[in-house]
Scaffold this motif. Structure first.
Motif, PDB file in Angstrom:
ATOM      1  N   ASP A  16       0.630  -1.196   0.129  1.00 29.06           N
ATOM      2  CA  ASP A  16      -0.059   0.029   0.046  1.00 29.06           C
ATOM      3  C   ASP A  16       0.944   1.242  -0.057  1.00 29.06           C
ATOM      4  O   ASP A  16       0.359   2.402  -0.742  1.00 29.06           O
ATOM      5  N   SER A  17       2.010   1.257   0.760  1.00 28.67           N
ATOM      6  CA  SER A  17       2.699   2.315   1.021  1.00 28.67           C
ATOM      7  C   SER A  17       3.708   2.671  -0.703  1.00 28.67           C
ATOM      8  O   SER A  17       3.742   3.841  -0.706  1.00 28.67           O
ATOM      9  N   GLY A  18       4.158   1.507  -1.091  1.00 32.11           N
ATOM     10  CA  GLY A  18       4.719   1.988  -2.393  1.00 32.11           C
ATOM     11  C   GLY A  18       6.123   2.079  -2.268  1.00 32.11           C
ATOM     12  O   GLY A  18       7.005   2.326  -3.249  1.00 32.11           O
ATOM     13  N   HIS A  19       6.608   2.074  -0.895  1.00 27.90           N
ATOM     14  CA  HIS A  19       8.271   2.455  -0.654  1.00 27.90           C
ATOM     15  C   HIS A  19       8.427   1.964   0.654  1.00 27.90           C
ATOM     16  O   HIS A  19       7.512   1.144   1.330  1.00 27.90           O
ATOM     17  N   ASP A  20       9.792   1.537   0.948  1.00 23.31           N
ATOM     18  CA  ASP A  20      10.282   1.021   2.129  1.00 23.31           C
ATOM     19  C   ASP A  20       9.781   1.750   3.309  1.00 23.31           C
ATOM     20  O   ASP A  20       9.484   3.124   3.332  1.00 23.31           O
ATOM     21  N   LEU A  21       9.570   0.882   4.473  1.00 26.89           N
ATOM     22  CA  LEU A  21       9.173   1.615   5.829  1.00 26.89           C
ATOM     23  C   LEU A  21       9.860   1.194   6.677  1.00 26.89           C
ATOM     24  O   LEU A  21      10.229  -0.145   6.936  1.00 26.89           O
ATOM     25  N   SER A  22       9.809   1.669   7.926  1.00 26.89           N
ATOM     26  CA  SER A  22      10.539   1.495   9.174  1.00 26.89           C
ATOM     27  C   SER A  22       9.343   0.646   9.895  1.00 26.89           C
ATOM     28  O   SER A  22       8.203   0.659   9.717  1.00 26.89           O
ATOM     29  N   VAL A  23       9.740   0.046  11.259  1.00 24.69           N
ATOM     30  CA  VAL A  23       8.602  -0.651  12.047  1.00 24.69           C
ATOM     31  C   VAL A  23       7.747   0.401  12.689  1.00 24.69           C
ATOM     32  O   VAL A  23       6.763  -0.023  12.541  1.00 24.69           O
ATOM     33  N   THR A  24       8.352   1.473  12.891  1.00 26.25           N
ATOM     34  CA  THR A  24       7.381   2.727  13.521  1.00 26.25           C
ATOM     35  C   THR A  24       6.175   2.992  12.574  1.00 26.25           C
ATOM     36  O   THR A  24       5.007   3.185  12.871  1.00 26.25           O
ATOM     37  N   GLU A  25       6.700   3.028  11.144  1.00 27.22           N
ATOM     38  CA  GLU A  25       5.552   3.319  10.181  1.00 27.22           C
ATOM     39  C   GLU A  25       4.623   2.271   9.830  1.00 27.22           C
ATOM     40  O   GLU A  25       3.440   2.629   9.669  1.00 27.22           O
ATOM     41  N   GLY A  40      -7.846  -7.134  20.073  1.00 21.42           N
ATOM     42  CA  GLY A  40      -7.804  -6.656  21.337  1.00 21.42           C
ATOM     43  C   GLY A  40      -6.281  -6.439  21.929  1.00 21.42           C
ATOM     44  O   GLY A  40      -6.070  -6.479  23.005  1.00 21.42           O
ATOM     45  N   ARG A  41      -5.225  -5.927  21.136  1.00 22.01           N
ATOM     46  CA  ARG A  41      -3.881  -6.312  21.385  1.00 22.01           C
ATOM     47  C   ARG A  41      -3.601  -4.689  21.978  1.00 22.01           C
ATOM     48  O   ARG A  41      -3.963  -3.852  21.235  1.00 22.01           O
ATOM     49  N   THR A  42      -2.918  -4.414  22.889  1.00 23.56           N
ATOM     50  CA  THR A  42      -2.370  -3.159  23.334  1.00 23.56           C
ATOM     51  C   THR A  42      -1.170  -3.216  23.818  1.00 23.56           C
ATOM     52  O   THR A  42      -0.498  -2.268  24.089  1.00 23.56           O
ATOM     53  N   ALA A  43      -0.439  -4.443  23.754  1.00 23.46           N
ATOM     54  CA  ALA A  43       1.024  -4.754  24.337  1.00 23.46           C
ATOM     55  C   ALA A  43       1.884  -5.249  23.122  1.00 23.46           C
ATOM     56  O   ALA A  43       1.271  -5.980  22.447  1.00 23.46           O
ATOM     57  N   ASN A  44       3.091  -5.417  23.455  1.00 25.27           N
ATOM     58  CA  ASN A  44       3.834  -5.938  22.510  1.00 25.27           C
ATOM     59  C   ASN A  44       3.838  -5.585  21.196  1.00 25.27           C
ATOM     60  O   ASN A  44       3.965  -6.621  20.344  1.00 25.27           O
ATOM     61  N   ILE A  45       3.632  -4.330  20.844  1.00 24.59           N
ATOM     62  CA  ILE A  45       2.729  -4.143  19.291  1.00 24.59           C
ATOM     63  C   ILE A  45       4.366  -4.072  18.490  1.00 24.59           C
ATOM     64  O   ILE A  45       4.196  -4.814  17.466  1.00 24.59           O
ATOM     65  N   ARG A  46       5.246  -3.537  18.804  1.00 21.93           N
ATOM     66  CA  ARG A  46       6.657  -3.531  17.878  1.00 21.93           C
ATOM     67  C   ARG A  46       7.110  -4.891  17.788  1.00 21.93           C
ATOM     68  O   ARG A  46       7.808  -5.417  16.858  1.00 21.93           O
ATOM     69  N   GLN A  47       7.033  -5.637  19.051  1.00 15.68           N
ATOM     70  CA  GLN A  47       7.777  -6.931  18.916  1.00 15.68           C
ATOM     71  C   GLN A  47       6.786  -7.670  17.775  1.00 15.68           C
ATOM     72  O   GLN A  47       7.508  -8.852  17.230  1.00 15.68           O
ATOM     73  N   THR A  48       5.389  -7.808  17.718  1.00 17.07           N
ATOM     74  CA  THR A  48       4.740  -8.383  17.011  1.00 17.07           C
ATOM     75  C   THR A  48       5.250  -8.168  15.732  1.00 17.07           C
ATOM     76  O   THR A  48       5.448  -8.993  14.759  1.00 17.07           O
ATOM     77  N   ALA A  49       5.520  -6.827  15.093  1.00 20.46           N
ATOM     78  CA  ALA A  49       5.695  -6.640  13.742  1.00 20.46           C
ATOM     79  C   ALA A  49       7.350  -6.972  13.550  1.00 20.46           C
ATOM     80  O   ALA A  49       7.672  -7.515  12.361  1.00 20.46           O
ATOM     81  N   TRP A  50       8.226  -7.040  14.262  1.00 15.60           N
ATOM     82  CA  TRP A  50       9.693  -7.501  14.280  1.00 15.60           C
ATOM     83  C   TRP A  50       9.393  -8.893  13.972  1.00 15.60           C
ATOM     84  O   TRP A  50      10.134  -9.570  13.274  1.00 15.60           O
TER      85      TRP A  50
END
Length: 386
Positions: A16-25, A40-50
């Motif tokens: 969807d972005s069409g370009h490279d993204l950081s984990v934050t993005e 229903g997730r509110t914790a370990n969000i960045r870890q999930t993406a990583w």
């Protein structure tokens, strides 16, 4: 979107972005945020993406050193910690592009958006299936891990919470079959109208497995159905009874035919039910569903032989005299004359009567009309008001 894996969500985000993204993005993208809300997730969000990114990174990546990778391997990270899809022409990516286009287009006008769920309670149904619980997950290497998986109610609550402008519903069939306190847990307090999220006395609890805050949105209806005639089941407990509005759904005779080969099916069932009510109780009257789809005498015969007769035998514990009363002695049930003499000889002083169900009698129109033929029409006024 709630059914998509984190790998699939991240793939759609990068396309969807069409370009490279950081984990934050990535974690700030609307698709990722919607997935979090639905789960229903509110914790370990960045870890999930990583975890999703590294697990599906190509083998010859120079920036990612991760041992347990799982196909498909399509991601890679550059030296600026920006993630990309390596082979955008991969056949798998073609399918994701089509899915992305569907997401962007949204549902068609004709497509129904499902805003309800249906579940049936039973004796072994529990809190883990209804709200949340630990579930085993096996990866491609055969390793087993346990994750907290949301139950049907928690998933629906999150969907309703993310869509406050629409009403959602959970239909629980046979609600009195389950162990209510075991299944509902802390939900007993949360489902009260004034305890819902955003209401005057709103409550939020911390769930025991995920340790996440949980509340029930006000745009979720919980509908339970039960058969009050089934006395073998545990009665619904008082705590839950106080939190539900009870509505009795009686037999709707207007849904039945008034002339089926000369038989008024409405009067037929109404008369049978009135006699059941007088001989037994009103909780055992027969519903309209059994006779709604009958279109001829053969259908009616089949329903009476296969459904109604066995039901009455169970209701009256094979008290055949009462079953004969229900049918107004129309010939469906007859006494076997001479049975005492034939089988017991002269030793029949205390023997019971012997009855049999005459299957041929169910094929005669006059036997059905005989059930109600001597009843004056004014006695059926109550039927018209039901």
């Amino acid at each position: 979107m709630g059914d998509l894996s984190w790998f699939e969500i991240i793939t759609l985000i990068l396309l969807d972005s069409g370009h490279d993204l950081s984990v934050t993005e990535i974690v700030n993208h609307e698709y990722f945020i919607n997935k979090l809300a639905l789960n229903g997730r509110t914790a370990n969000i960045r870890q999930t993406a990583w975890a999703a990114l590294q697990t599906h990174t190509i083998q010859d990546s120079e920036t990612v050193k991760y041992a347990k990778r799982i196909e498909p391997l399509i991601f890679d990270k550059d030296t600026d910690s920006k993630w990309t899809i390596v082979d955008k022409e991969h056949e798998l990516i073609v399918g994701f592009r089509e899915q992305l286009n569907e997401l962007k287009a949204g549902p068609s006008v004709e497509e129904e958006i499902k805003r309800f769920e249906f579940v049936t309670f039973h004796q072994s149904y529990g809190y883990e299936e209804f709200i949340e619980g630990l579930r085993p997950v096996t990866n491609d290497d055969g390793d087993i891990s346990y994750i907290v998986k949301p139950g049907i109610l928690k998933r629906l609550c999150k969907r309703a919470e993310a869509d406050p402008n629409h009403q959602y519903a959970l239909v629980i069939d046979e609600i009195n079959r389950g162990n209510i306190s075991k299944i509902f847990g802390e939900l007993i307090s949360l489902i009260e109208i004034d305890k819902r999220a955003g209401e005057e006395h709103s409550l939020t609890v911390t769930l025991p497995y995920s340790n996440l805050p949980f509340s029930v949105p006000s745009n979720l209806d919980i509908i339970g159905t039960m058969n009050t005639a089934d006395r073998s089941l545990t009665h619904i407990d008082i705590a839950l009874r106080r939190r539900f509005e009870f509505k009795e759904l009686r037999t709707d005779y207007a849904l039945l035919k008034s002339d089926l080969d000369g038989i008024d099916v409405r009067k037929l069932l109404f008369t049978i039910n009135k006699r059941i009510e007088l001989l037994l109780d009103r909780e055992h009257i027969i519903g309209h569903a059994l006779l709604m789809n009958v279109s001829n005498l053969a259908d009616l015969k089949q329903v009476f032989i296969s459904n109604i007769m066995p039901l009455l035998e169970e209701y009256f514990f094979e008290d055949w005299d009462k079953i004969k009363q229900v049918f107004n002695g129309n010939g469906f049930v007859s006494e076997l004359k001479g049975a005492h003499t034939t089988w017991l000889g002269d030793s029949d002083e205390y023997a019971a009567k012997s009855y049999y169900v005459d299957s041929k009698a169910f094929g005669k129109i006059e036997n059905y009309t005989a059930v109600y033929q001597n009843i004056n029409d004014e006695n059926f006024d109550e039927m018209k008001q039901s």
